[in-house]
Scaffold this motif. Structure first.
Motif, PDB file in Angstrom:
ATOM      1  N   ARG A   1      20.323  11.459  45.243  1.00  0.00           N
ATOM      2  CA  ARG A   1      19.808  11.040  45.352  1.00  0.00           C
ATOM      3  C   ARG A   1      18.120  10.604  46.454  1.00  0.00           C
TER       4      ARG A   1
ATOM      5  N   GLU B   1      16.975  13.540  46.540  1.00  0.00           N
ATOM      6  CA  GLU B   1      15.490  13.443  45.542  1.00  0.00           C
ATOM      7  C   GLU B   1      14.057  12.719  46.216  1.00  0.00           C
TER       8      GLU B   1
ATOM      9  N   HIS C   1      10.875  12.421  44.323  1.00  0.00           N
ATOM     10  CA  HIS C   1      11.472  11.601  42.847  1.00  0.00           C
ATOM     11  C   HIS C   1      12.831  10.205  43.165  1.00  0.00           C
TER      12      HIS C   1
ATOM     13  N   ARG D   1      14.813   8.334  41.312  1.00  0.00           N
ATOM     14  CA  ARG D   1      15.196   7.717  40.568  1.00  0.00           C
ATOM     15  C   ARG D   1      16.559   6.447  40.144  1.00  0.00           C
TER      16      ARG D   1
ATOM     17  N   GLN E   1      15.626   5.907  35.318  1.00  0.00           N
ATOM     18  CA  GLN E   1      14.495   6.709  35.362  1.00  0.00           C
ATOM     19  C   GLN E   1      14.018   7.344  36.394  1.00  0.00           C
ATOM     20  N   VAL E   2      13.166   8.111  36.353  1.00  0.00           N
ATOM     21  CA  VAL E   2      12.476   8.468  36.970  1.00  0.00           C
ATOM     22  C   VAL E   2      11.097   8.587  37.549  1.00  0.00           C
TER      23      VAL E   2
ATOM     24  N   GLU F   1       7.447   9.303  39.734  1.00  0.00           N
ATOM     25  CA  GLU F   1       7.250  10.088  40.758  1.00  0.00           C
ATOM     26  C   GLU F   1       6.481   9.080  42.112  1.00  0.00           C
TER      27      GLU F   1
ATOM     28  N   ASN G   1      12.867  17.330  28.973  1.00  0.00           N
ATOM     29  CA  ASN G   1      11.846  16.326  30.258  1.00  0.00           C
ATOM     30  C   ASN G   1      11.118  16.088  29.788  1.00  0.00           C
TER      31      ASN G   1
ATOM     32  N   THR H   1       7.705  12.388  33.921  1.00  0.00           N
ATOM     33  CA  THR H   1       7.067  11.334  34.206  1.00  0.00           C
ATOM     34  C   THR H   1       6.564  10.646  35.012  1.00  0.00           C
TER      35      THR H   1
ATOM     36  N   TRP I   1      14.653  -0.654  36.267  1.00  0.00           N
ATOM     37  CA  TRP I   1      14.107   0.369  37.096  1.00  0.00           C
ATOM     38  C   TRP I   1      12.885  -0.284  38.861  1.00  0.00           C
TER      39      TRP I   1
ATOM     40  N   TRP J   1      17.190   1.922  47.045  1.00  0.00           N
ATOM     41  CA  TRP J   1      16.903   2.750  47.553  1.00  0.00           C
ATOM     42  C   TRP J   1      16.970   3.171  49.177  1.00  0.00           C
TER      43      TRP J   1
ATOM     44  N   GLU K   1      22.215   7.135  31.578  1.00  0.00           N
ATOM     45  CA  GLU K   1      21.486   7.310  32.543  1.00  0.00           C
ATOM     46  C   GLU K   1      20.231   7.737  30.980  1.00  0.00           C
TER      47      GLU K   1
END
Length: 690
Positions: free
Chosen positions: A54, A57, A62, A64, A68-69, A71, A142, A145, A162, A171, A608
């Motif tokens: 993660r 990413e 990204h 996540r 949920q992702v 950007e 996909n 996002t 989120w 994070w 997820e």
């Protein structure tokens, strides 16, 4: 921060209505940052490691979180620990990071993952009918996002889950776990985001950001990862640079704000627990004395004792909330022990009681039951949390205390939700799952609830909270209401009176409960379960009893049994019964007496936020007259071997009488008989009559 005002999560007492009130609150909260030239007094090491994948990413833009992702756009300078093109090392300075706005994107459609269900189907789910066209192999589409630009810390497209993880700095652990070529960039990104948040917070006050629960999570994360964020001089963590002094000052001010919040009388539920936990972490990192930490721990202990029932179930009655609570308290206990800080007497026993109840909320495959906002969580994560708490023997959950009952015999497990909807302050999201149940056999889940949709705001998130998305009972497409004696809206202020009776005898188990949740329709509902000692015979009975003065108008009802996506249902006996076939193990007959039975389409909220097509067995009819009774049964198919001399009888769909355990179905210890004409593979149809 965002240009719009996003209100605090449900249950947060923080005022946030009106520009004038927000301006006053911001003036009260924001003061000049104090000078903080000292270093951290205690280094708090987190117990839970982050996910390096993660973190990578996030370095790539990204984010996540919570399924949920979102950007982000950030530009990273060259990595200082890798040589430039000319082969010369850059030195010890970290790479520069610039957070830049991203181009606007059109609104993204609802994500469609692993299924053929459409977003507009969510509206149909509230009425109990879901359309999933055809049977196609699992595919992943996909969807675009949503974008997170530099000034927007509260994107409209993000879900509450989120945002809680984002604003709670969850994070940080993922970025800290990154090693190798991306390690320095992850640290630089973490510093840039933290300092950007500090600047944005001082520019504009947002009630959502400073709801006590989120503020507590954020302070705890900053306290545990401060030595990752600031420059270290040997092991003293001396804050020498200007940015590091800013971080230390913000940490101290954060703790001061949170300490004012925990004095509010209206602060309760998960919000209060998270606020007090974060306050303890922050004060410990800043070097508070033992007495001050003991006072905070005492307040935390008092909140826990008020909210945790005698059987170990938290008042939210949400398995995912219980999982997070156990994880947070274990981490607090570990950090306190590492720094020789005292916690109140009984703290260990309370964690043990919470963990014991959590173990009873699991199916045999290790997954938590999908009650009250619980998404599908991998069993490995649950194992990781419970692995820190020694197993404690606890035989059962008490439906009259914590709101859950568990029936278990051999390989079969049945979990029943008997609790009223929890108050908003408890941290529960208003799911209408009262009287619903889940059933598993071995490691195969058969009957489930639809679960919680956490991917992003939209119709699915609201649809799965409805009673029709649970394996329970609806009357006129509505679930039980919170009612009390009286009339009008006054009846909705408290829960319906619920009477519960459970008995066990020689391995067989009976459970019966009665409630007034359908009083608006003039009915009292009574539901009865019977689980045989061999675990291959689950029978139920639902009675709809008319209240005086109800009138003669018929009322439609439906009993729903949502099936796990891996389970397939087939009509048999011309649609008079259903054969349910899991991936492994024998099938199960589903029969009903007193109402029609049918197979309809459903959905299941997977890991997820994946929306997966599924099926449901629906037993429906009309309640009229003084009493309407419906009997139903799940009975395992028994293969017939050579020399089997069992009588060729039908199977009895009548549930056992709860008032006399010994008046169960005759020969209850024997497996249900199989009708004539059984196939060699053991799958045989039940007779047409009970």
């Amino acid at each position: 921060m965002a240009a719009i005002t996003r209100m605090p999560p449900p249950g947060s007492p923080l005022p946030g209505a009106g520009d004038r009130l927000r301006a006053l609150a911001h003036r009260w909260f924001v003061a000049p940052l104090p000078d903080a030239r000292g270093g951290l007094k205690r280094v708090l090491e987190p117990l839970r490691p982050g996910d390096p994948h993660r973190g990578v990413e996030m370095v790539q833009g990204h984010f996540r979180l919570a399924g949920q992702v979102v950007e982000a756009s950030h530009k990273l300078g060259p990595d200082p620990f890798r040589p430039d093109e000319d082969g010369m090392a850059r030195g010890d300075d970290e790479p520069d990071i610039e957070l830049t706005p991203v181009p606007a994107q059109p609104p993204a459609p609802e994500p469609i993952l692993d299924d053929t269900a459409r977003p507009e189907d969510a509206a149909l789910l509230e009425g109990g009918d879901v359309s999933a066209e055809g049977e196609t192999p699992a595919m992943v589409f996909n969807a675009p996002t949503p974008a997170l630009s530099r000034p927007d810390w509260l994107p409209d497209e993000a879900s509450d889950a989120w945002l809680v993880a984002w604003q709670g700095f969850q994070w940080l652990g993922h970025l800290r776990a990154v090693a190798g070529p991306h390690g320095s960039r992850a640290r630089a990104l973490a510093r840039a985001l933290v300092f950007e948040w500090i600047a944005a917070d001082r520019a504009e006050f947002q009630p959502y950001v400073w709801s006590p629960g989120i503020a507590g999570r954020r302070l705890a994360a900053l306290s545990m990862h401060a030595n990752f964020l600031i420059d270290a001089d040997d092991d003293r963590l001396q804050a020498a640079r200007t940015d590091d002094r800013r971080l230390m000052a913000a940490l101290r001010q954060h703790a001061d704000r949170l300490e004012r919040m925990v004095k509010w009388r209206r602060l309760d539920g998960i919000e209060r627990i998270q606020a007090l936990r974060g306050l303890w972490m922050g004060r410990a990192a800043l070097g508070a004395g033992r007495r001050r930490l003991a006072r905070i721990a005492k307040l935390l202990m008092q909140a826990l004792e008020r909210q945790i029932h005698a059987d170990g179930v938290h008042q939210s009655r949400s398995p995912v909330c219980q999982l997070d609570l156990v994880s947070d308290l274990v981490e607090l206990k570990t950090i306190a022990a590492a720094h020789d800080a005292d916690l109140p007497a009984g703290f260990d026993e309370l964690i043990s009681r919470l963990a014991a109840a959590l173990r009873l909320m699991r199916h045999r495959d290790g997954v938590l039951a999908l009650f009250n906002g619980t998404p599908e969580i991998p069993a490995a994560r649950v194992d990781q949390v419970l692995g820190h708490v020694p197993a404690r023997g606890m035989e059962r959950l008490d439906g009259a205390v914590g709101g859950f009952e568990r029936l278990a015999a051999r390989r079969t497990t049945v979990l029943v939700d008997l609790g009223l909807p929890a108050p908003v302050t408890a941290g529960q999201a208003g799911f209408s799952g009262f009287s619903s149940f889940e059933m598993s056999t071995g490691r195969e889940r058969l009957v489930v609830n639809c679960g919680a949709y956490v991917a992003r705001p939209g119709p699915w998130m609201q649809a799965v909270t409805q009673a029709a998305a649970h394996s329970g009972v609806t009357v006129e497409d509505q679930g039980p209401q919170r009612v009390e004696a009286g009339s009008g809206e006054r009846r909705r202020k408290a829960g319906p009176p619920v009477t519960i009776d459970r008995r066990d005898d020689e391995g067989a188990q009976w459970l019966e409960f009665t409630h007034h949740g359908f009083r608006d329709h003039g009915l009292v509902h009574a539901r009865r379960f019977y689980l045989g000692p061999d675990g291959d015979d689950l029978r139920g009975e639902d009675r709809f009893i008319a209240l005086p003065g109800r009138g003669e108008a018929p009322v439609r009802f439906a009993l729903r049994f949502h099936l796990h996506p891996a389970v397939k249902a087939l009509p048999i006996q011309g649609g008079a019964a259903v054969l349910v076939r899991p991936v492994h193990g024998p099938g199960w007959y589903v029969r009903a007496d007193g109402a029609s039975i049918a197979i309809e389409e459903s959905v299941h909220m997977g890991h997820e936020g994946r929306v997966r097509p599924a099926q449901q067995v629906v037993v429906s009819g009309v309640a009229e007259g003084a009493e309407t009774r419906v009997r139903w049964a799940f009975q395992q198919v028994q293969p017939r071997g050579e020399g089997d001399v069992r009588p060729q009888g039908g199977f009895d769909a009548r549930p056992a009488r709860i008032d006399d355990p010994r008046r169960a179905v005759p020969a209850v210890t024997e497996a249900p008989s199989v009708p004539q004409g059984a196939e060699r593979d053991g799958i045989a149809d039940p007779p047409a009559t009970a």
